[in-house]
Design a protein around this motif. Structure first.
Motif, PDB file in Angstrom:
ATOM      1  N   PRO A  32       2.550  19.718   0.952  1.00 59.30           N
ATOM      2  CA  PRO A  32       2.010  18.956  -0.171  1.00 59.30           C
ATOM      3  C   PRO A  32       0.917  19.728  -0.909  1.00 59.30           C
ATOM      4  O   PRO A  32       0.122  20.421  -0.304  1.00 59.30           O
ATOM      5  N   ILE A  52      -3.698  16.599  -4.760  1.00 60.02           N
ATOM      6  CA  ILE A  52      -3.430  15.546  -5.749  1.00 60.02           C
ATOM      7  C   ILE A  52      -4.644  15.383  -6.654  1.00 60.02           C
ATOM      8  O   ILE A  52      -5.733  15.070  -6.186  1.00 60.02           O
ATOM      9  N   ILE A  95      13.917   7.433  -3.755  1.00 57.47           N
ATOM     10  CA  ILE A  95      12.973   7.549  -2.648  1.00 57.47           C
ATOM     11  C   ILE A  95      13.594   8.460  -1.599  1.00 57.47           C
ATOM     12  O   ILE A  95      14.573   8.101  -0.956  1.00 57.47           O
ATOM     13  N   ALA A  96      13.045   9.654  -1.449  1.00 58.20           N
ATOM     14  CA  ALA A  96      13.535  10.615  -0.459  1.00 58.20           C
ATOM     15  C   ALA A  96      12.623  11.818  -0.501  1.00 58.20           C
ATOM     16  O   ALA A  96      12.076  12.153  -1.552  1.00 58.20           O
ATOM     17  N   SER A  97      12.443  12.491   0.624  1.00 64.92           N
ATOM     18  CA  SER A  97      11.758  13.782   0.587  1.00 64.92           C
ATOM     19  C   SER A  97      12.742  14.789   0.004  1.00 64.92           C
ATOM     20  O   SER A  97      13.894  14.461  -0.275  1.00 64.92           O
ATOM     21  N   SER A 149      14.478  17.283   1.215  1.00 63.82           N
ATOM     22  CA  SER A 149      15.726  17.475   1.954  1.00 63.82           C
ATOM     23  C   SER A 149      16.658  16.292   1.740  1.00 63.82           C
ATOM     24  O   SER A 149      17.866  16.467   1.553  1.00 63.82           O
ATOM     25  N   GLY A 150      16.090  15.097   1.768  1.00 64.45           N
ATOM     26  CA  GLY A 150      16.899  13.906   1.495  1.00 64.45           C
ATOM     27  C   GLY A 150      17.507  13.977   0.107  1.00 64.45           C
ATOM     28  O   GLY A 150      18.649  13.566  -0.109  1.00 64.45           O
ATOM     29  N   GLN A 180       5.820  16.081  -4.172  1.00 64.15           N
ATOM     30  CA  GLN A 180       4.626  16.704  -3.571  1.00 64.15           C
ATOM     31  C   GLN A 180       4.495  18.193  -3.881  1.00 64.15           C
ATOM     32  O   GLN A 180       3.686  18.870  -3.269  1.00 64.15           O
ATOM     33  N   ALA A 217       4.171  12.899  -1.206  1.00 63.83           N
ATOM     34  CA  ALA A 217       5.599  13.029  -0.938  1.00 63.83           C
ATOM     35  C   ALA A 217       6.254  11.653  -1.010  1.00 63.83           C
ATOM     36  O   ALA A 217       5.604  10.636  -0.789  1.00 63.83           O
ATOM     37  N   GLY A 218       7.542  11.613  -1.307  1.00 68.52           N
ATOM     38  CA  GLY A 218       8.260  10.344  -1.270  1.00 68.52           C
ATOM     39  C   GLY A 218       9.294  10.172  -2.353  1.00 68.52           C
ATOM     40  O   GLY A 218      10.171   9.313  -2.248  1.00 68.52           O
ATOM     41  N   PRO A 231       9.648   3.005  -5.705  1.00 69.98           N
ATOM     42  CA  PRO A 231       8.277   3.223  -5.255  1.00 69.98           C
ATOM     43  C   PRO A 231       7.356   3.142  -6.467  1.00 69.98           C
ATOM     44  O   PRO A 231       6.917   4.168  -6.996  1.00 69.98           O
ATOM     45  N   ILE A 269      10.980   8.507   5.271  1.00 71.85           N
ATOM     46  CA  ILE A 269      10.877   8.215   3.840  1.00 71.85           C
ATOM     47  C   ILE A 269      12.198   7.613   3.393  1.00 71.85           C
ATOM     48  O   ILE A 269      13.220   8.295   3.367  1.00 71.85           O
ATOM     49  N   ALA A 328       6.278   0.729  -1.724  1.00 72.34           N
ATOM     50  CA  ALA A 328       7.587   1.039  -1.156  1.00 72.34           C
ATOM     51  C   ALA A 328       7.674   2.530  -0.862  1.00 72.34           C
ATOM     52  O   ALA A 328       6.985   3.331  -1.485  1.00 72.34           O
ATOM     53  N   TYR A 382      19.133  14.592   7.219  1.00 74.34           N
ATOM     54  CA  TYR A 382      18.077  13.685   6.757  1.00 74.34           C
ATOM     55  C   TYR A 382      18.259  12.248   7.219  1.00 74.34           C
ATOM     56  O   TYR A 382      17.301  11.538   7.475  1.00 74.34           O
TER      57      TYR A 382
END
Lengths: 353, 353
Positions: A9, A12, A57-59, A61-62, A188, A195-196, A238, B57, B195, B218
């Motif tokens: 990250p 911020i 909504i995912a990092s 990799s997601g 991030q 992150a998110g 989010p 996440i 969320a 993931y």
């Protein structure tokens, strides 16, 4: 005050925090739709596209795995270029989900040669190629414009899918001009948020190839796209993170992308030059401006990192995979500037004395 | 100041915001591991389990789908109980991913009868049953203790997987005592956070059944578990959101769960009684304390909802699916209390006049 110089990250900024803290609003509302519509427009600027953009909504990799899941069906051939920890993850994901994987591997720190890709494409016509623009584990940046052009010239229908997680917003990136089909970034990194959230740009060709499934399939980008076209979200969004990302995207519009890229470039160039003066070597043969991965032939990297954190309150990252304990990585994305580099360099100098 | 009374996202208290805003810390660090270890312990209290807990996440749907993906392989039989929008989504997800789906459907507002499930289990021995404890689209709460007991008595190896998204933290929930195998909740419900985070409890039986795949997959909870056992995360964690969730979990420990459940029950009971006095009917035959779904035989629900938002700055939710425009839903989770109910009831009274 701790200084965060990890390549994600990323620190911020206050203006992002202020945006995030606005009261949550219900997402099935006109107010949400107005805000999300503005966010999506700014995201188009960020990716330099006139096409479709979405978020989920995912990092990171997601996000990349969802793109691969949505764009390719089991049995389809994909070419995956592997140059480090994250690009290797896409190879494994492709194998796990039953894609017919053609792999092009390089040692860590290298980038793919366009001619190697062209040789591959003489023998096979994959449905897609997965490229990691900047490999975060090594700090190497591949020549996306050149590779994408070569791929499209040889196999026009081959989808060019780009992990742009540590590239877009930090180095020149032109989604439409480079004929990319799907690019993925995450909150991030250069977007300077928690992150998110993963964000995506998608070409017409990619959209036509999206997997048809039911609307509640969380990994399928088709749902996100259908809802984004109405400026809404298939699942609970989010909301507060979207406020923050929207503020960061507005910052890019105010600063203008070329100015941000230039500022990141100056910061990276300064750091690369100075750290080599301190005796360090760069891992990447073709270093990205977004982060620098470097090592000392002597010295315990784990201890250097720990001393920076404990004695100087500066957080940087170590190496991953085969480079665990053998590498240090410093961020140049976001608002990071030369003053921050001077601070970490001066601390490093004292530690190394 | 707007009042958020939607059954997710729930209003975020100041103490959660304060926690979220702490400076981001690198996640490959001892400091992160200490914080995450404390969070996981508090999460055990929240779920009432001595077993394993994790976070990822994902919005709630992403969480439930990841649990189903991780626990069942294509071709395996699962029994899915469908009583509304979200439980129907699990049916569709199971079908999409190639599970051998046995479906038990009820009309919206109903809950499954334990005897119906037992009749199913006489004819088949599924690898798992997917139960939605509180169906957020209808506000109905099923008797999880009774059903889980009956299932385990008949098919001890059948995994009891529970969508506890709008139940845990709002109504009595005992993961270990009720012999549950996997329960999923999400940050924007009783945890009073933005969320973005799904949290899970998992039994030994569930852990043994987790899909074996590569660590970067993931959706596979196995990676999250392996890392959680070291108090870390397989991907970039949502550090600031974890700060917020940790603060909310500490709040539950300070308040004590039975007191929170009781407070939510008082709030719900008061609202249910008063709204019926205003001529409304409840959709759920067995209403949950977490939210109330109600309707008027006459009157335009869309206009009521809009007037509440525009004239009274109170946000509530409407109906979904077949009840779009035909239902209103009010939250009782989190810090929501009788005073908030009085406010929305008084506004409703004026609007209905």
């Amino acid at each position: 005050m701790r200084k965060i110089l990890t390549p994600g990250p990323v620190a911020i900024p206050d203006f992002v925090w202020e945006a995030i803290q606005q009261p949550v609003i219900p997402h099935r509302s006109v107010v949400f739709e107005e805000i999300y519509s503005q966010l999506l427009n700014s995201l188009r600027y960020f990716f330099q596209t006139k096409g479709e953009v979405i978020s989920m909504i995912a990092s990171g990799s997601g996000g990349v795995e969802s793109a691969m899941y949505s764009l390719f069906l089991p049995g389809e051939k994909v070419l995956v270029v592997d140059t480090g920890k994250f690009s290797n993850r896409w190879v494994q994901y492709a194998e796990t989900t039953g894609l017919d994987v053609s792999e092009l591997s390089y040692e860590w720190g290298s980038v793919p040669k366009t001619e190697d890709i062209l040789i591959k494409l003489e023998k096979e016509t994959p449905k897609g190629i997965i490229l990691t623009h900047c490999e975060t584990s090594t700090g190497a940046l591949l020549d996306l414009e050149e590779i994408a052009f070569a791929v499209k010239e040889r196999v026009p229908n081959c989808l060019v899918v780009v992990d742009a997680i540590t590239s877009v917003g930090a180095v020149p990136f032109y989604f439409d001009d480079w004929q990319l089909d799907c690019a993925i970034c995450t909150s991030q990194k250069s977007l300077m948020n928690p992150a998110g959230l993963s964000v995506f740009a998608m070409s017409e060709l990619a959209i036509r190839k999206l997997r048809a499934t039911f609307s509640g399939d969380y990994q399928n980008l088709k749902s996100y796209l259908t809802f984004a076209q109405q400026h809404n979200y298939p699942f609970t969004p989010p909301v507060n993170l979207l406020f923050g990302v929207k503020a960061a995207l507005a910052w890019f519009q105010q600063q203008k992308l070329p100015n941000v890229w230039n500022q990141t470039h100056q910061t990276a160039q300064y750091f690369r030059s100075e750290i080599q003066q301190l005796g360090a070597k760069l891992l990447a043969k073709s270093p990205s401006d977004s982060l620098t991965a470097f090592y000392f032939e002597q010295g315990d990297h784990q201890i250097i990192k720990q001393k920076l954190a404990e004695e100087y309150q500066i957080e940087i990252s170590g190496g991953q995979g085969p480079y665990k304990g053998k590498l240090l990585r410093v961020n140049h994305m976001g608002e990071t500037g030369i003053v921050d580099m001077q601070e970490v360099l001066s601390a490093l100098k004292s530690i190394l004395k």
